[in-house]
Design an enzyme around this catalytic site. Structure first.
Site, PDB file in Angstrom:
ATOM      1  N   GLU A   1       0.887  -0.949   0.104  1.00  0.00           N
ATOM      2  CA  GLU A   1      -0.076  -0.220   0.062  1.00  0.00           C
ATOM      3  C   GLU A   1       0.959   1.174  -0.134  1.00  0.00           C
ATOM      4  O   GLU A   1       1.953   1.127   0.439  1.00  0.00           O
ATOM      5  CB  GLU A   1      -0.912  -0.077   1.178  1.00  0.00           C
ATOM      6  CG  GLU A   1      -1.598   1.175   1.381  1.00  0.00           C
ATOM      7  CD  GLU A   1      -2.853   1.088   2.473  1.00  0.00           C
ATOM      8  OE1 GLU A   1      -3.713   1.943   2.675  1.00  0.00           O
ATOM      9  OE2 GLU A   1      -2.655  -0.029   3.134  1.00  0.00           O
TER      10      GLU A   1
ATOM     11  N   ASN B   1      -6.583   1.376   3.028  1.00  0.00           N
ATOM     12  CA  ASN B   1      -7.485   2.618   3.368  1.00  0.00           C
ATOM     13  C   ASN B   1      -6.999   3.586   2.225  1.00  0.00           C
ATOM     14  O   ASN B   1      -7.831   4.585   1.658  1.00  0.00           O
ATOM     15  CB  ASN B   1      -7.079   3.157   4.628  1.00  0.00           C
ATOM     16  CG  ASN B   1      -7.772   2.248   5.741  1.00  0.00           C
ATOM     17  OD1 ASN B   1      -8.593   1.385   5.313  1.00  0.00           O
ATOM     18  ND2 ASN B   1      -7.239   2.344   6.878  1.00  0.00           N
TER      19      ASN B   1
ATOM     20  N   ASN C   1     -12.451  -0.848  -0.244  1.00  0.00           N
ATOM     21  CA  ASN C   1     -11.606  -1.557   0.556  1.00  0.00           C
ATOM     22  C   ASN C   1     -12.450  -1.226   2.180  1.00  0.00           C
ATOM     23  O   ASN C   1     -12.780   0.266   2.136  1.00  0.00           O
ATOM     24  CB  ASN C   1     -10.070  -0.963   0.888  1.00  0.00           C
ATOM     25  CG  ASN C   1      -9.432  -1.356   1.934  1.00  0.00           C
ATOM     26  OD1 ASN C   1      -9.060  -2.321   2.274  1.00  0.00           O
ATOM     27  ND2 ASN C   1      -9.218  -0.384   3.044  1.00  0.00           N
ATOM     28  N   GLU C   2     -12.813  -2.097   2.827  1.00  0.00           N
ATOM     29  CA  GLU C   2     -13.255  -1.878   4.229  1.00  0.00           C
ATOM     30  C   GLU C   2     -14.214  -0.640   4.380  1.00  0.00           C
ATOM     31  O   GLU C   2     -14.360  -0.039   5.046  1.00  0.00           O
ATOM     32  CB  GLU C   2     -11.983  -1.746   5.227  1.00  0.00           C
ATOM     33  CG  GLU C   2     -11.063  -2.649   5.487  1.00  0.00           C
ATOM     34  CD  GLU C   2      -9.939  -2.523   6.440  1.00  0.00           C
ATOM     35  OE1 GLU C   2     -10.039  -1.038   6.861  1.00  0.00           O
ATOM     36  OE2 GLU C   2      -9.363  -3.423   7.028  1.00  0.00           O
TER      37      GLU C   2
ATOM     38  N   TYR D   1      -6.418  -9.093  11.906  1.00  0.00           N
ATOM     39  CA  TYR D   1      -5.090  -8.938  12.688  1.00  0.00           C
ATOM     40  C   TYR D   1      -5.147  -9.485  14.216  1.00  0.00           C
ATOM     41  O   TYR D   1      -5.972  -9.280  14.820  1.00  0.00           O
ATOM     42  CB  TYR D   1      -4.566  -7.180  12.741  1.00  0.00           C
ATOM     43  CG  TYR D   1      -4.518  -6.804  11.193  1.00  0.00           C
ATOM     44  CD1 TYR D   1      -3.286  -7.039  10.527  1.00  0.00           C
ATOM     45  CD2 TYR D   1      -5.449  -6.307  10.669  1.00  0.00           C
ATOM     46  CE1 TYR D   1      -3.142  -6.425   9.143  1.00  0.00           C
ATOM     47  CE2 TYR D   1      -5.365  -5.761   9.421  1.00  0.00           C
ATOM     48  CZ  TYR D   1      -4.045  -5.834   8.669  1.00  0.00           C
ATOM     49  OH  TYR D   1      -3.850  -5.479   7.397  1.00  0.00           O
TER      50      TYR D   1
ATOM     51  N   GLU E   1      -6.328  -9.338   3.703  1.00  0.00           N
ATOM     52  CA  GLU E   1      -5.625  -8.775   4.981  1.00  0.00           C
ATOM     53  C   GLU E   1      -5.472  -9.420   6.086  1.00  0.00           C
ATOM     54  O   GLU E   1      -6.095  -9.917   6.852  1.00  0.00           O
ATOM     55  CB  GLU E   1      -5.751  -7.176   5.231  1.00  0.00           C
ATOM     56  CG  GLU E   1      -5.749  -6.138   4.173  1.00  0.00           C
ATOM     57  CD  GLU E   1      -6.138  -4.702   4.865  1.00  0.00           C
ATOM     58  OE1 GLU E   1      -5.734  -4.430   6.245  1.00  0.00           O
ATOM     59  OE2 GLU E   1      -6.638  -4.072   3.903  1.00  0.00           O
TER      60      GLU E   1
ATOM     61  N   GLN F   1       1.715  -6.243   5.643  1.00  0.00           N
ATOM     62  CA  GLN F   1       1.981  -6.118   4.150  1.00  0.00           C
ATOM     63  C   GLN F   1       3.568  -6.584   3.992  1.00  0.00           C
ATOM     64  O   GLN F   1       4.027  -7.435   4.648  1.00  0.00           O
ATOM     65  CB  GLN F   1       1.928  -4.430   3.897  1.00  0.00           C
ATOM     66  CG  GLN F   1       0.743  -4.012   3.845  1.00  0.00           C
ATOM     67  CD  GLN F   1       0.706  -2.591   3.737  1.00  0.00           C
ATOM     68  OE1 GLN F   1       1.477  -1.971   3.192  1.00  0.00           O
ATOM     69  NE2 GLN F   1      -0.620  -1.887   3.814  1.00  0.00           N
TER      70      GLN F   1
END
Length: 501
Positions: A28, A73, A173-174, A245, A293, A350
């Site tokens: 990203e 993001n 995304n999200e 996460y 992710e 990442q």
């Protein structure tokens, strides 16, 4: 006295062929992932295009088959047009997601060039936050259409004659997250995703599309979000995304290592929602999962609070990973493989500097973090068919989980190479595990390697000055006799047992 565990392996019982994209990663425009990560023209190892060759070599070791880009993001405020054309004409932008300055020195063409050097495909994301259908259709035309149209000819004008043929795309995304630029409710997003998907597939019918699921399982809208989004978009998309996460805020090792049991339940829950909508719509289509992710992420929280805003490529989210984090990464990979029948894409987030297996110094070298090794082993040795193995193991209870197996394991059979790989973690912090496994249906195999990642200090890390403090060895004692495999799995260890004819 060591504890005992058994693993039952049978050639005739399988889960699924592994989609190689399960070993994907993510870059990203965040922190130093791009600038001083993969790209640094003034670095001694930089190639003619400004890409760091020392970083490329480490990435090629892992061999990620697909990399998600450009966010995250970041993508929800990104104008793709800012990153194409003459570099000197590109604008500096306020990057609102991470409150930095984005120079756009690296954009679509540069990243695609880098991906070709790295030998990986790209999983491209479109902006469904601040933008929408029109920008998405123009972007895929720029990337994938052969020529004879405005945006495909613009790509040619920018120096790329042949289309990139990017076949995997994320629809935002999200979008369930209030922190997201252009945050939407589920029905609103589902309709936008559907209409964007229709237009993108008109441009290129061969693409696959990932619709945004919940940002994590703790979201108040979890499950309702997936159901509502798929209600609108089911027949037009191919995957729904999951993000997770892992944290060890309470410094509770037993609980930290058990969190992947919850991950397995998360995967099953989202698959069940997909199948509910399939049944409701009386559809023949199966929606699979993109776990695009995942990682351990909590070490850098305090450091990021101290950063000044509106700088170029500040050191954001630079978690320094320890040995126990590597075990959780290994456990995550095992869990993803166990669900290979539904999880077809997964991206460790990442790849470089930002919560990453690879770290760089701006004026120095690049090195492998502790979490590099399980990812590397799985990507290299975990291609093939996942076997449906059964585990008998002593168990433990902890703060958030009950009946947790000390042994966690998965087996991948590569028929073409006549190889079997057993990935195994011993969660026990006090005792070794004596593993016994009968191999049914496999004749004339032998152990060719037993790799072990272990360390006496669970908080041990790798640094630029000590890059091999935590690294695997091949001194494991696995042996095979009369189709019975035995091995001692050291306490708190990641193990890779490889067999071949």
């Amino acid at each position: 006295m060591n504890r005992k565990a058994k693993l039952y392996i049978d050639k005739n019982f399988t889960i699924s062929e592994v989609d190689k994209r399960i070993y994907g990663s993510f870059i990203e425009h965040l922190g130093r992932a791009v600038y001083t990560g993969i790209y640094q023209p003034d670095h001694p190892t930089a190639d003619e295009n400004g890409f760091r060759k020392d970083v490329l070599e480490l990435i090629k070791e892992i061999d990620p088959p697909i990399i998600r880009y450009p966010g995250g993001n970041f993508v929800s405020g990104y104008n793709w047009e800012d990153g194409v054309g003459p570099v000197e004409a590109r604008p500096n932008r306020l990057e609102l997601a991470w409150r930095t300055i984005e120079t756009n020195e690296v954009g679509t063409n540069e990243f695609m060039q880098w991906a070709e050097k790295a030998g990986t495909e790209v999983m491209m994301a479109v902006n469904l936050g601040s933008r929408g259908i029109d920008a998405a259709r123009n972007f895929i035309e720029y990337c994938n259409h052969p020529g004879g149209s405005y945006y495909s000819d613009l790509r040619k004008k920018h120096g790329r004659k042949e289309p990139y043929n990017i076949k995997t795309w994320c629809l935002g995304n999200e979008m369930d997250g209030p922190w997201q630029i252009g945050h939407k409710d589920a029905t609103e997003y589902g309709r936008l995703a559907r209409e964007t998907a229709k237009v993108m597939k008109l441009v290129d019918p061969d693409i696959e599309l990932v619709v945004s699921g919940s940002s994590n399982r703790q979201m108040k809208t979890f499950a309702e979000w997936e159901a509502a989004v798929l209600e609108e978009s089911y027949e037009y998309v191919d995957y729904v995304s999951l993000h997770q996460y892992f944290r060890n805020d309470s410094n509770n090792l037993a609980n930290f290592l058990a969190q992947t049991d919850g991950l397995n339940d998360f995967i099953n829950s989202v698959a069940a929602i997909c199948d509910y909508i399939k049944a409701k719509k009386n559809s023949n289509k199966v929606i699979n999962l993109s776990f695009d992710e995942w990682n351990v992420w909590y070490h850098s929280d305090q450091a990021d609070k101290e950063l000044e805003p509106w700088t170029v490529a500040p050191p954001q989210l630079e978690d320094i990973y320890n040995f126990e984090d590597a075990l959780v990464v290994g456990l995550t990979l095992i869990t993803l493989l166990k669900n290979a029948d539904r999880v077809k894409i997964a991206n460790q987030a990442q790849l470089v500097n930002v919560i990453a297996p690879i770290m760089t110094s701006k004026n120095g070298g690049a090195w492998r973090q502790t979490i590099f090794y399980p990812y590397y082993h799985a990507s290299r040795f975990g291609r093939g068919t996942v076997l449906d193995c059964k585990i008998e193991s002593p168990q433990y209870d902890c703060k958030d989980f009950k009946n947790v197996n000390y042994l966690e394991s998965v087996v991948v059979y590569n028929q073409d190479q006549a190889q079997i790989t057993i990935f195994a973690v011993n969660r026990n912090s006090e005792e070794n595990l004596n593993l016994e496994s009968k191999l049914n249906g496999f004749n004339d195999y032998k152990v060719i390697e037993h790799i072990v990642l272990e360390h006496e200090d669970i908080k041990a890390v790798n640094t630029e000055n000590d890059p091999e403090n935590v690294k695997p060895h091949s001194n494991g004692n696995a042996s095979l006799e009369d189709d019975i495999l035995t091995a001692e799995l050291p306490k708190l260890s990641w193990n890779v047992i490889r067999l071949s004819k």
